[in-house]
Design a protein around this motif. Structure first.
Motif, short mmCIF file in Angstrom:
data_model
loop_
_atom_site.label_atom_id
_atom_site.label_comp_id
_atom_site.label_asym_id
_atom_site.label_seq_id
_atom_site.Cartn_x
_atom_site.Cartn_y
_atom_site.Cartn_z
N UNK A 22 2.81 -13.87 5.35
CA UNK A 22 2.18 -13.17 6.49
C UNK A 22 3.07 -12.03 6.94
N UNK A 23 4.38 -12.28 7.00
CA UNK A 23 5.34 -11.25 7.41
C UNK A 23 5.30 -10.07 6.43
N UNK A 24 5.26 -10.38 5.14
CA UNK A 24 5.20 -9.32 4.12
C UNK A 24 3.94 -8.48 4.30
N UNK A 25 2.81 -9.13 4.53
CA UNK A 25 1.55 -8.41 4.71
C UNK A 25 1.60 -7.53 5.96
N UNK A 26 2.14 -8.07 7.05
CA UNK A 26 2.25 -7.28 8.28
C UNK A 26 3.21 -6.11 8.10
N UNK A 27 4.31 -6.32 7.38
CA UNK A 27 5.24 -5.23 7.08
C UNK A 27 4.53 -4.09 6.36
N UNK A 28 3.72 -4.44 5.35
CA UNK A 28 2.99 -3.44 4.58
C UNK A 28 1.98 -2.71 5.46
N UNK A 29 1.28 -3.44 6.31
CA UNK A 29 0.29 -2.83 7.20
C UNK A 29 0.96 -1.87 8.18
N UNK A 30 2.08 -2.30 8.77
CA UNK A 30 2.79 -1.44 9.72
C UNK A 30 3.30 -0.18 9.02
N UNK A 31 3.80 -0.34 7.80
CA UNK A 31 4.30 0.82 7.04
C UNK A 31 3.16 1.80 6.75
N UNK A 32 2.01 1.27 6.32
CA UNK A 32 0.85 2.12 6.02
C UNK A 32 0.34 2.81 7.29
#
Length: 155
Positions: A22-32
């Motif tokens: 979940x953290x990895x997915x949120x990191x990617x979303x925030x970066x995008x």
């Protein structure tokens, strides 16, 4: 801590591996989203520059023709002369250009700047919410890792 969660899923019920995902997915979303935020700001600045150029062409007519720089590419310009500062060609997107009077062109660019400002504000709120969710997931993950690393006491 059962009140913590996102979209009805309690973060406390997730395993450390699931929380990491979940953290990895949120990191990617925030970066995008952050990259999109930067692109919107850049677009807004370009429209502000266009608005400034249209206004300066109208407000300061030189003797007959105004000398300008015409972009051929992002880094190559040629000298040109603005024959009629009250008529400009406006890029309305996807390679389409429309001739407009300077007042209409200025209104077009003002609308674009305003629209992008609204989009930037909305995106900023989304980025803030995602960042808060990310911090919450990181905190729960940290607590689970600490709890699993402490020796259990048999009593």
């Amino acid at each position: 801590m059962a009140s913590r969660g996102q979209e009805g899923v309690s973060l406390d019920s997730l395993t450390p591996q699931q929380l990491t995902q979940v953290k990895k997915q949120l990191d990617e979303e925030v970066e995008h989203l952050t990259a999109s935020f930067t692109q919107l700001h850049a677009a807004q600045n370009k429209f502000k520059d266009c608005l400034r150029c249209v206004r300066s062409g109208v407000s300061s007519p030189a003797e007959g023709k105004k000398v300008i720089l015409v972009p051929l590419t992002n880094s190559l310009y040629v000298r040109g002369k603005l024959v009629d500062p009250d008529r400009v060609i406006v890029d309305v997107g996807t390679g389409f250009y429309i001739e407009k009077d300077s007042r209409s062109a200025a209104e077009f660019y003002e609308d674009k700047v305003k629209q992008l400002g609204t989009n930037i504000q909305e995106l900023e709120a989304i980025v803030q919410n995602k960042t808060n969710s990310l911090r919450l997931v990181e905190e729960v993950l940290r607590q689970k890792v600490l709890a699993s690393s402490q020796p259990s006491r048999a009593g």
